[in-house]
Write a protein that holds these residues in place. Sequence first.
Motif, PDB file in Angstrom:
ATOM      1  N   TYR A 139       0.826  -1.215   0.000  1.00 14.33           N
ATOM      2  CA  TYR A 139       0.000   0.000   0.000  1.00 14.33           C
ATOM      3  C   TYR A 139       0.858   1.262   0.000  1.00 14.33           C
ATOM      4  CZ  TYR A 139      -3.836  -3.154   1.010  1.00 14.33           C
ATOM      5  OH  TYR A 139      -4.749  -4.168   0.935  1.00 14.33           O
ATOM      6  N   MET A 158       1.977  -0.526  -6.751  1.00 15.51           N
ATOM      7  CA  MET A 158       1.246  -0.342  -5.502  1.00 15.51           C
ATOM      8  C   MET A 158      -0.174  -0.872  -5.619  1.00 15.51           C
ATOM      9  SD  MET A 158       0.674   3.175  -3.285  1.00 15.51           S
ATOM     10  CE  MET A 158      -0.175   4.043  -4.611  1.00 15.51           C
ATOM     11  N   LEU A 159      -0.682  -1.431  -4.533  1.00 16.71           N
ATOM     12  CA  LEU A 159      -2.073  -1.877  -4.479  1.00 16.71           C
ATOM     13  C   LEU A 159      -3.001  -0.667  -4.416  1.00 16.71           C
ATOM     14  CD1 LEU A 159      -1.691  -4.757  -1.846  1.00 16.71           C
ATOM     15  CD2 LEU A 159      -1.807  -4.978  -4.350  1.00 16.71           C
ATOM     16  N   SER A 160      -4.130  -0.768  -5.093  1.00 18.01           N
ATOM     17  CA  SER A 160      -5.045   0.372  -5.143  1.00 18.01           C
ATOM     18  C   SER A 160      -6.041   0.406  -3.993  1.00 18.01           C
ATOM     19  CB  SER A 160      -5.827   0.361  -6.468  1.00 18.01           C
ATOM     20  OG  SER A 160      -6.600  -0.815  -6.567  1.00 18.01           O
ATOM     21  N   GLU A 162      -7.566   0.331  -0.033  1.00 19.66           N
ATOM     22  CA  GLU A 162      -7.260   1.169   1.122  1.00 19.66           C
ATOM     23  C   GLU A 162      -6.568   0.338   2.203  1.00 19.66           C
ATOM     24  OE1 GLU A 162      -7.672   4.432   1.250  1.00 19.66           O
ATOM     25  OE2 GLU A 162      -8.513   4.403  -0.770  1.00 19.66           O
ATOM     26  N   PRO A 163      -5.428   0.804   2.729  1.00 17.57           N
ATOM     27  CA  PRO A 163      -4.740   0.064   3.792  1.00 17.57           C
ATOM     28  C   PRO A 163      -5.561   0.049   5.069  1.00 17.57           C
ATOM     29  CG  PRO A 163      -3.748   2.224   3.490  1.00 17.57           C
ATOM     30  CD  PRO A 163      -4.744   2.056   2.384  1.00 17.57           C
ATOM     31  N   LEU A 174      -5.687   6.641  -1.857  1.00 15.88           N
ATOM     32  CA  LEU A 174      -4.896   6.240  -3.016  1.00 15.88           C
ATOM     33  C   LEU A 174      -4.257   7.426  -3.718  1.00 15.88           C
ATOM     34  CD1 LEU A 174      -3.942   4.128  -5.066  1.00 15.88           C
ATOM     35  CD2 LEU A 174      -6.162   4.361  -6.225  1.00 15.88           C
ATOM     36  N   ARG A 177      -1.423   8.820  -1.747  1.00 21.51           N
ATOM     37  CA  ARG A 177      -0.258   7.921  -1.748  1.00 21.51           C
ATOM     38  C   ARG A 177       0.488   7.996  -3.080  1.00 21.51           C
ATOM     39  NH1 ARG A 177      -2.306   2.633  -1.239  1.00 21.51           N
ATOM     40  NH2 ARG A 177      -4.470   3.285  -1.089  1.00 21.51           N
ATOM     41  N   GLY A 246      -1.417  -9.244  -1.221  1.00 17.45           N
ATOM     42  CA  GLY A 246      -2.329  -8.423  -0.445  1.00 17.45           C
ATOM     43  C   GLY A 246      -2.245  -8.696   1.040  1.00 17.45           C
ATOM     44  N   ALA A 249       1.068  -7.322   2.456  1.00 18.75           N
ATOM     45  CA  ALA A 249       1.078  -5.865   2.489  1.00 18.75           C
ATOM     46  C   ALA A 249       0.262  -5.299   3.639  1.00 18.75           C
ATOM     47  CB  ALA A 249       0.555  -5.314   1.166  1.00 18.75           C
ATOM     48  N   ALA A 250      -0.681  -6.080   4.150  1.00 18.84           N
ATOM     49  CA  ALA A 250      -1.540  -5.617   5.246  1.00 18.84           C
ATOM     50  C   ALA A 250      -0.884  -5.769   6.609  1.00 18.84           C
ATOM     51  CB  ALA A 250      -2.860  -6.377   5.220  1.00 18.84           C
TER      52      ALA A 250
END
Length: 506
Positions: A139, A158-160, A162-163, A174, A177, A246, A249-250
């Motif tokens: 993220y 990057m992941l789109s 929301e973290p 997003l 970021r 995913g 990344a969390a």
Amino acid sequence: MTQTFRHRALTALALAASILPITAQAQSKPAPISEAEVRAHIAQLASDAFEGRGPGSAGETKTLDYLAKTWASYGLVSGTNDAAHPWFQPVPLVERKPYAQAVHATARGKAVKLAEDGVALSGRNPADRATGEPLFVGYGIKPDGTLNADVKGRIVLMLSGEPKFEGAAKLPGLRDRQKMLAASGAAAVLITAPDGVPWSALRAQLANGSMRLASDDVSAPIAGVLRGDVSEAMLRAARLSAADAGAKAAVPGFVPVTLPVTLDLATSTAVRAFDSHNVIGKLPGTKPGSGAILLLGHWDHFGICRSEEAEDRICNGAVDNASGMAVLLTVAERLARGAQMDRDVYFMGTTAEERGLLGAYYFADHPVVPLGDIKVALNVDTVAIAPAGAPVALVGRGENGLDGIVDEVAKSMGRTVDSDTEANAFIRRQDGWALGAKGVKSIMAGGSFSDMKLLQAFLTTVYHQPDDELTDATPLGGAADDANLHVELTRHFADEAKYPAAPTGD
């Protein structure tokens, strides 16, 4: 249209609007707003003659003309509080439209096949290029909101989404970021395609170009979106599945991963700087210094959004958001016909909402009335979704203490209330967010966000497509209900005795 010609045209429209006769007569209890009244305004704003209401186009001039003249005919005056720019607040923008791209990938000296139609790139300059192994940053941020990697000169993936780090406060969205990565020197910022948006629709939207405020024009030399199969192919090179990426990344301690794929990206982009406009009208109140109420909605859509070969080239935006502007027009007419209110009531049509709430952000940074004087902001967007009698949902429930008042007013009109917080998923996706971030109490109330299945049916079909047109099947019962709701909400909030609000904003 040149800047000089646009300025002269808009000045002429403002003068014409200022001298239109006031034809409405004050009545104690005007009749409820009807579906027919809402339909008449949508039919105008979403007609092919308005060319999809693209910012910086001939469609913008027609739209501003229609809104200002209609409000003036009801008795509103210019709300810009600026003699040099009556009715219209200039919003300096920079537009970029991609017209060519090249994508090449290799791994261990061998070509990696990435579907060209699964990559949508745009450059900051007329010609840009970036090469190297992409850095997967998840993220892009740590739980404290700072970047999680040194990205200078790097291609970033990057992941789109929301973290959602456990215990973390509100984190950058997003767009923020992406700007953080660009400001830190990333050579290219690539994001995964957002969930729930058909790729064909997303790609068409990206091909139509991007816009930024000229004062906030921060972007990497190359920006792009990757379809799911393309991002997954790149992640697999590092033995990561999309699900694993995913999940990793969390985790707060996630460490960015260099993907062993060498990308060579090139773009050609048309760049244009121009002024678009917010349009602002005002119903003066009887008690100067008591504050103001702001009703807003975005007038813009995507304009001529398809190539010359397409059968239908215009994204008319009937539901999104000619319907919201139709509500603002009918509400202004009813309020102008009724008894004068304590507080000033402003009506604003914002530009470039579809490009990132740009008109609303500009207004928040350059308000025509001090933000601390705005007691409540009521945003109206995408209202022609629900049938008559739909429950009232709130985008912003639980955020600013307005829930109880809105619920009571709705119930007094015979409306039921949807008390859950599902609609809050849209808080960052509507103009009220730009004002709320500055401390203004902002909310979006209506029936369209009470039925998520109905709303998703719109979002996954005609949303941002040429098919968002006014038809006999367009449900306007809920839109008329919401228009009448906003008449009563405005009267309540504009009454100093009923709503003796403390100062807001900064």
